[in-house]
Design an enzyme around this catalytic site. Structure first.
Site, PDB file in Angstrom:
ATOM      1  N   ASP A 183      35.540 -19.847 -10.894  1.00  0.00           N
ATOM      2  CA  ASP A 183      36.212 -18.748 -10.187  1.00  0.00           C
ATOM      3  C   ASP A 183      35.174 -17.671  -9.899  1.00  0.00           C
ATOM      4  O   ASP A 183      33.997 -17.817 -10.235  1.00  0.00           O
ATOM      5  CB  ASP A 183      37.408 -18.201 -10.998  1.00  0.00           C
ATOM      6  CG  ASP A 183      38.539 -17.756 -10.074  1.00  0.00           C
ATOM      7  OD1 ASP A 183      38.279 -16.915  -9.191  1.00  0.00           O
ATOM      8  OD2 ASP A 183      39.667 -18.255 -10.217  1.00  0.00           O
ATOM      9  N   HIS A 256      37.860 -17.848  -4.184  1.00  0.00           N
ATOM     10  CA  HIS A 256      37.547 -17.857  -5.626  1.00  0.00           C
ATOM     11  C   HIS A 256      36.177 -18.484  -5.895  1.00  0.00           C
ATOM     12  O   HIS A 256      35.984 -19.175  -6.889  1.00  0.00           O
ATOM     13  CB  HIS A 256      38.644 -18.595  -6.419  1.00  0.00           C
ATOM     14  CG  HIS A 256      39.943 -17.850  -6.458  1.00  0.00           C
ATOM     15  ND1 HIS A 256      40.195 -16.835  -7.335  1.00  0.00           N
ATOM     16  CD2 HIS A 256      41.065 -17.968  -5.696  1.00  0.00           C
ATOM     17  CE1 HIS A 256      41.428 -16.356  -7.138  1.00  0.00           C
ATOM     18  NE2 HIS A 256      41.973 -17.023  -6.143  1.00  0.00           N
ATOM     19  N   GLU A 319      44.786 -18.361  -2.411  1.00  0.00           N
ATOM     20  CA  GLU A 319      44.267 -17.010  -2.217  1.00  0.00           C
ATOM     21  C   GLU A 319      42.891 -16.978  -1.557  1.00  0.00           C
ATOM     22  O   GLU A 319      41.953 -16.408  -2.105  1.00  0.00           O
ATOM     23  CB  GLU A 319      44.214 -16.295  -3.579  1.00  0.00           C
ATOM     24  CG  GLU A 319      45.571 -16.204  -4.247  1.00  0.00           C
ATOM     25  CD  GLU A 319      45.522 -15.647  -5.654  1.00  0.00           C
ATOM     26  OE1 GLU A 319      46.475 -14.968  -6.044  1.00  0.00           O
ATOM     27  OE2 GLU A 319      44.530 -15.897  -6.378  1.00  0.00           O
TER      28      GLU A 319
HETATM   29  C1  ACM Z   1      47.225 -18.784  -8.557  1.00  0.00           C
HETATM   30  O1  ACM Z   1      47.885 -18.237  -9.446  1.00  0.00           O
HETATM   31  N1  ACM Z   1      46.400 -18.077  -7.792  1.00  0.00           N
HETATM   32  C2  ACM Z   1      47.306 -20.200  -8.315  1.00  0.00           C
END
Ligand code: ACM
Length: 519
Positions: A183, A256, A319
């Site tokens: 991440d 991410h 995201e």
């Molecule tokens: C998530 O909680 N962004 C998968």
């Protein structure tokens, strides 16, 4: 369930017999059938510390105090899952666990551990009479995917900690552990071809103090880092495999990815971030869409697939803001070149590149429900986290889905009120009762698509969870409830009965040293 028995998750069918059986110094474990011997050794490993007995393990049809018998060979279904049914019988003559294969036996011995006095979970010899009540259990899970996720990026946990956590999942007859390995705040898996991913990407200079929404931001000014070497990943994979738990590795892309972009700036669009991210939230920085970046990510996945033998490979996809792609002339030119109409289609194209690569390696891609946007690759599976809608949509179009809605099964949420009495968490409120009441099969899904719901999964994101002790606090007992939700037929669930069993089960968690929430 009779008061003397408190197995979690509750077995499908259980009948009390007459009498009992007691384990002692001369008790043995006899194994027959494919893979049974390894299960016998695992059982001995579980039973030796508290009893102090030797539990010699033998192979063949020799008589033993505890007999483990696999009657056939595991044949994976189209999604890679095997039969997990088992029967467990205790009578005056001894203990017998039978299953079609070693996976079923492994589930059976977890129930067997829970038939013994709770002190069996201790790691040193206990004064106890190791009595098992006479019983007949016939058991099988409701869902094939019974998962628990752990974010090892925002905070890092040692190999031993991760293995112990996996053992706690095994006790609850879960079968999947999803590791969120990368991440913005840290890249945690060694990739031999790209050493800077860990040399640079596994370390951040500092970590946010308090909540992401607090202002002004304050940092602890302490470097933080950690990663698993490939040897260590193999240790975790082996540990899980012995318990017939499949690891699902996640390399989250194209968002991410700050840690990777800092390590290899050629993967990015703009210099949006200047360091491995030290606070939480969503970064605007995402991967670019150059062929070289696609090739880089395939190289990463190649090493990941070589390490993790499970069918599913998770590529995240959640995201990923489209801001950089809409600003980047290069990304816009690529979009035109590929005949794509918008940035959502570009993300979809990106994920499809990974899907065809993963599929060509005989594996299956899974991603968060954002991978539905702009069109989903044919064989891809979806993990529905922003509610149930993504899962319903994907299943209706013939994709396999795993239900992981944040409102119900995000264990980084608060678990009791007033939240001010709890350690700082990301937000939300997901009580034990609400987890127990959750049904992963969406009401709205039509009968003919229901078989696409593989199961469900709990999530532990660790922005606000720096230690394994704290992971346990957030995870348990909510994971106990989740395990029963995923194992037991909906009609058989009974919260009052679960609470009673949990009362005894807490003694087990205490012996195991699990720092469960007192609730
Ligand atoms: C998530 O909680 N962004 C998968």
């Amino acid at each position: 369930m009779p008061e003397t028995i408190s197995i979690i998750p509750r077995p499908k069918y259980l009948r009390m017999g007459n009498g009992r059986f007691t384990l002692n110094q001369v008790s043995t474990i006899a194994c027959s059938g494919e893979g049974a011997l390894a299960v016998g050794h695992l059982l001995a490993y579980y039973l030796r510390p508290a009893t102090g007995f030797a539990f010699p393990v033998t192979e063949g049809h020799a008589s033993g105090t505890i007999r483990l018998e696999a009657t056939g060979t595991a044949t994976p279904d189209e999604a890679g899952f095997v039969d997990e049914r088992y029967t467990l019988t205790v009578n005056d003559a001894g203990v017998s666990v039978k299953a079609q294969n070693a996976t079923g036996l492994t589930r059976g011995i977890q129930s067997l551990r829970q038939l013994l006095p709770t002190a069996i979970m201790a790691d040193a010899v206990q004064e106890a009479e190791w009595v098992l009540p006479a019983v007949e259990i016939e058991d099988a899970p409701r869902f094939r995917w019974r998962g628990q996720h752990l974010d090892v990026s925002r905070h890092f946990f040692t190999v031993d900690e991760v293995c112990q956590f996996i053992d706690f999942l095994a006790l609850h007859r879960l079968n999947i552990c999803h590791l969120h390995l990368t991440d913005d705040q840290g890249w945690r898996i060694e990739i031999k071809k790209y050493p800077r991913l860990t040399e640079i990407g596994s370390r951040r200079e500092s970590t946010l103090i308090g909540h992401e929404s607090d202002r002004p931001r304050r940092y602890d000014q302490t470097p933080y880092g950690g990663f698993y070497t490939q040897e260590e990943i193999k240790q975790i994979v082996d540990f899980a495999a012995r318990r017939h738990i499949t690891l699902v590795p996640e390399i989250d892309m194209p968002g991410h990815m700050v840690a990777a972009i800092i390590a290899y700036p050629e993967l990015g669009n703009f210099k949006t971030e200047t360091r491995v991210r030290c606070h939480w939230g969503i970064s605007q920085s995402v991967l670019n869409v150059e062929e070289s970046t696609i090739a880089f990510m395939k190289d990463v996945l190649a090493e990941v697939m070589a390490l993790f033998p499970g069918r599913f490979i998770h590529v995240g996809g959640d995201e990923a803001p489209k801001f950089e792609w809409s600003e980047s002339e290069r990304a816009q030119a690529r979009m035109a070149e590929l005949g794509l109409h918008n940035e959502e289609e570009l993300q979809s194209w990106f994920i499809r590149q990974m899907d065809s690569y993963i599929a060509a390696s005989g594996r299956r891609l899974i991603g968060w429900d954002e991978i539905l946007e702009g069109g989903l690759a044919a064989g891809a599976a979806v993990m529905s986290w922003r509610g149930e809608e993504g899962g319903i949509e994907a299943a209706s179009h013939g994709h396999d889905v795993v239900m992981a809605p944040n409102q119900r099964v995000y264990f980084d949420h608060y678990q009791s009120e007033p939240t001010a009495n709890e350690p700082l968490a990301i937000g939300g409120l997901t009580t034990l009762a609400s987890v127990y009441a959750y049904d992963p099969m969406p009401e709205a899904l039509s009968e003919k698509h229901r078989h696409h719901v593989l199961g469900g999964q709990g999530q532990i994101w660790t922005e606000y969870i720096p230690t394994m002790e704290h992971v346990e606090y957030m995870g348990f007992p909510r994971i106990c409830a989740l395990a029963e939700v995923l194992w037991l037929e909906k009609e058989r669930k009974d919260y009052a009965d679960f609470r009673q069993r949990l009362y005894r089960h807490r003694e087990r968690l205490d012996y195991l040293g699990v720092n469960a929430h007192p609730e």
